[in-house]
Design a protein around this motif. Structure first.
Motif, PDB file in Angstrom:
ATOM      1  N   ARG A 229       2.863   2.374  15.689  1.00 15.09           N
ATOM      2  CA  ARG A 229       4.297   2.154  15.531  1.00 15.09           C
ATOM      3  C   ARG A 229       4.613   1.190  14.387  1.00 15.09           C
ATOM      4  N   ARG A 230       3.797   0.161  14.205  1.00 14.54           N
ATOM      5  CA  ARG A 230       4.082  -0.808  13.148  1.00 14.54           C
ATOM      6  C   ARG A 230       3.990  -0.162  11.772  1.00 14.54           C
ATOM      7  N   ASN A 231       3.081   0.801  11.618  1.00 12.67           N
ATOM      8  CA  ASN A 231       2.959   1.496  10.342  1.00 12.67           C
ATOM      9  C   ASN A 231       4.120   2.445  10.107  1.00 12.67           C
ATOM     10  N   VAL A 232       4.610   3.046  11.174  1.00 12.97           N
ATOM     11  CA  VAL A 232       5.781   3.916  11.099  1.00 12.97           C
ATOM     12  C   VAL A 232       7.002   3.105  10.683  1.00 12.97           C
ATOM     13  N   ASP A 233       7.182   1.948  11.309  1.00 14.92           N
ATOM     14  CA  ASP A 233       8.323   1.089  10.974  1.00 14.92           C
ATOM     15  C   ASP A 233       8.251   0.638   9.517  1.00 14.92           C
ATOM     16  N   ALA A 234       7.048   0.323   9.054  1.00 13.30           N
ATOM     17  CA  ALA A 234       6.876  -0.105   7.663  1.00 13.30           C
ATOM     18  C   ALA A 234       7.193   1.035   6.701  1.00 13.30           C
ATOM     19  N   ALA A 235       6.795   2.253   7.050  1.00 15.08           N
ATOM     20  CA  ALA A 235       7.096   3.411   6.210  1.00 15.08           C
ATOM     21  C   ALA A 235       8.594   3.663   6.141  1.00 15.08           C
ATOM     22  N   ALA A 236       9.258   3.538   7.280  1.00 12.08           N
ATOM     23  CA  ALA A 236      10.707   3.724   7.309  1.00 12.08           C
ATOM     24  C   ALA A 236      11.407   2.671   6.451  1.00 12.08           C
ATOM     25  N   ALA A 237      10.871   1.449   6.481  1.00 10.55           N
ATOM     26  CA  ALA A 237      11.453   0.376   5.669  1.00 10.55           C
ATOM     27  C   ALA A 237      11.312   0.663   4.178  1.00 10.55           C
ATOM     28  N   GLN A 238      10.337   1.496   3.821  1.00  6.70           N
ATOM     29  CA  GLN A 238      10.145   1.888   2.420  1.00  6.70           C
ATOM     30  C   GLN A 238      10.969   3.122   2.050  1.00  6.70           C
ATOM     31  N   GLY A 239      11.761   3.624   2.998  1.00  7.26           N
ATOM     32  CA  GLY A 239      12.667   4.725   2.709  1.00  7.26           C
ATOM     33  C   GLY A 239      12.186   6.097   3.113  1.00  7.26           C
ATOM     34  N   MET A 240      11.009   6.177   3.746  1.00 13.21           N
ATOM     35  CA  MET A 240      10.501   7.482   4.163  1.00 13.21           C
ATOM     36  C   MET A 240      11.108   7.905   5.501  1.00 13.21           C
ATOM     37  N   HIS A 241      11.072   9.215   5.765  1.00 13.10           N
ATOM     38  CA  HIS A 241      11.434   9.776   7.068  1.00 13.10           C
ATOM     39  C   HIS A 241      10.171   9.652   7.922  1.00 13.10           C
TER      40      HIS A 241
ATOM     41  N   ILE B 250       0.829  -1.206   0.000  1.00 12.42           N
ATOM     42  CA  ILE B 250       0.000   0.000   0.000  1.00 12.42           C
ATOM     43  C   ILE B 250       0.863   1.256   0.000  1.00 12.42           C
ATOM     44  N   TYR B 251       2.043   1.178   0.601  1.00 14.39           N
ATOM     45  CA  TYR B 251       2.969   2.311   0.537  1.00 14.39           C
ATOM     46  C   TYR B 251       3.478   2.490  -0.892  1.00 14.39           C
ATOM     47  N   ARG B 252       3.817   1.397  -1.529  1.00 13.48           N
ATOM     48  CA  ARG B 252       4.320   1.491  -2.905  1.00 13.48           C
ATOM     49  C   ARG B 252       3.233   1.985  -3.857  1.00 13.48           C
ATOM     50  N   ARG B 253       1.987   1.636  -3.562  1.00 11.64           N
ATOM     51  CA  ARG B 253       0.891   2.134  -4.387  1.00 11.64           C
ATOM     52  C   ARG B 253       0.784   3.654  -4.271  1.00 11.64           C
ATOM     53  N   LEU B 254       0.952   4.161  -3.076  1.00  6.73           N
ATOM     54  CA  LEU B 254       0.966   5.607  -2.860  1.00  6.73           C
ATOM     55  C   LEU B 254       2.074   6.264  -3.681  1.00  6.73           C
ATOM     56  N   PHE B 255       3.276   5.698  -3.619  1.00  8.07           N
ATOM     57  CA  PHE B 255       4.413   6.274  -4.353  1.00  8.07           C
ATOM     58  C   PHE B 255       4.137   6.307  -5.856  1.00  8.07           C
ATOM     59  N   GLU B 256       3.645   5.186  -6.350  1.00  5.69           N
ATOM     60  CA  GLU B 256       3.452   5.060  -7.797  1.00  5.69           C
ATOM     61  C   GLU B 256       2.322   5.946  -8.301  1.00  5.69           C
ATOM     62  N   ARG B 257       1.235   6.005  -7.546  1.00  8.47           N
ATOM     63  CA  ARG B 257       0.068   6.759  -7.997  1.00  8.47           C
ATOM     64  C   ARG B 257       0.339   8.259  -8.063  1.00  8.47           C
ATOM     65  N   TYR B 258       1.135   8.759  -7.099  1.00  8.30           N
ATOM     66  CA  TYR B 258       1.336  10.206  -7.015  1.00  8.30           C
ATOM     67  C   TYR B 258       2.785  10.626  -7.275  1.00  8.30           C
ATOM     68  N   ALA B 259       3.575   9.736  -7.861  1.00  8.46           N
ATOM     69  CA  ALA B 259       4.973  10.044  -8.199  1.00  8.46           C
ATOM     70  C   ALA B 259       5.720  10.609  -6.990  1.00  8.46           C
ATOM     71  N   ILE B 260       5.632   9.894  -5.876  1.00  6.66           N
ATOM     72  CA  ILE B 260       6.265  10.317  -4.628  1.00  6.66           C
ATOM     73  C   ILE B 260       7.606   9.607  -4.472  1.00  6.66           C
ATOM     74  N   ASP B 261       8.637  10.385  -4.177  1.00  7.81           N
ATOM     75  CA  ASP B 261       9.959   9.836  -3.875  1.00  7.81           C
ATOM     76  C   ASP B 261      10.049   9.658  -2.365  1.00  7.81           C
ATOM     77  N   PRO B 262      10.094   8.424  -1.856  1.00  4.62           N
ATOM     78  CA  PRO B 262      10.096   8.231  -0.401  1.00  4.62           C
ATOM     79  C   PRO B 262      11.258   8.923   0.290  1.00  4.62           C
ATOM     80  N   ARG B 263      12.373   9.102  -0.395  1.00  9.04           N
ATOM     81  CA  ARG B 263      13.535   9.743   0.221  1.00  9.04           C
ATOM     82  C   ARG B 263      13.300  11.224   0.474  1.00  9.04           C
ATOM     83  N   ARG B 264      12.294  11.796  -0.179  1.00  5.16           N
ATOM     84  CA  ARG B 264      11.966  13.220  -0.022  1.00  5.16           C
ATOM     85  C   ARG B 264      10.662  13.404   0.753  1.00  5.16           C
ATOM     86  N   THR B 265      10.258  12.342   1.467  1.00  6.78           N
ATOM     87  CA  THR B 265       8.913  12.331   2.067  1.00  6.78           C
ATOM     88  C   THR B 265       8.964  12.071   3.565  1.00  6.78           C
TER      89      THR B 265
END
Length: 210
Positions: free
Chosen positions: A176-188, A154-169
């Motif tokens: 907490r589990r959702n935060v950890d999952a987001a961090a694993a996808q490269g987000m701050h 679902i995180y990757r779907r967000l990135f792809e749909r809206y052209a989001i670069d996780p490194r800039r996000t």
């Protein structure tokens, strides 16, 4: 500030527990005579895991029917979870909405990623006090995607749909589990426990005033 922090130009918010005060107890305290009985019902009957299946796309009709078959003695209380969902919305978390407004005024790209039923979310968007939901450039709703956080898809779907670069996000969530999952996808990623701490964290990235 270092270059890594200066790169952030996009912020993704969770909704319930960060911007919207959601709690089934707001409804069920009116339906139960004592707190302990209510807590037992929410722990054993209308559980968080059961509600998550609606967030993942299951219809409320199916959810209520299947649980009522399992606990017929609680039919009225189970139906109330669907019929009284509006009473579970306690209002806005004003400090967070103020930060959202500040980010919007500064031209930051704003998105939301929420675990929410596809049946009730459109109705929540119509509630006047939640007008800030229309500030987002895009919202990914788990019930519409049939995927729920912390599933990486679902995180990757967000990135792809809206052209989001996780490194800039920057990503904000109260689970907490959702935060950890987001961090694993490269987000701050930031584990939300209140608007004051969130302001401090966003300020360290130059996104809002301290």
């Amino acid at each position: 500030m270092n270059g890594k922090r200066d790169m952030i130009d996009t912020v993704v918010f969770d909704l319930g527990g960060v911007l919207i005060d959601w709690n089934p107890r707001y409804l069920y305290r009116r339906l139960f005579d004592d707190e302990a009985t209510m807590e037992r019902f929410l722990a054993e009957v209308c559980t968080g895991a059961w509600n998550e299946q609606q967030d993942a796309g299951r219809s409320w009709h199916e959810a209520v029917a299947s649980l009522t078959a399992q606990f017929p003695e609680h039919a009225r209380l189970i139906a109330a979870y669907r019929d009284g969902w509006r009473e579970m919305l306690g209002g806005v978390i004003q400090g967070s909405v103020d930060l959202l407004a500040e980010l919007k005024a500064r031209g930051v790209r704003l998105y939301a990623l929420t675990n929410w039923s596809h049946e009730t979310f459109p109705r929540a968007k119509e509630i006047e006090m939640f007008g800030f939901l229309h500030w987002f450039e895009g919202i990914v709703v788990s019930g519409e995607e049939r995927l729920i956080k912390p599933d990486s898809r679902i995180y990757r779907r967000l990135f792809e749909r809206y052209a989001i670069d996780p490194r800039r996000t920057a990503y904000i969530d109260d689970a907490r589990r959702n935060v950890d999952a987001a961090a694993a996808q490269g987000m701050h990623a930031w584990w939300f426990r209140g608007p004051e701490g969130l302001r401090e964290w966003l300020a360290t990235h130059g996104l809002v005033s301290a």
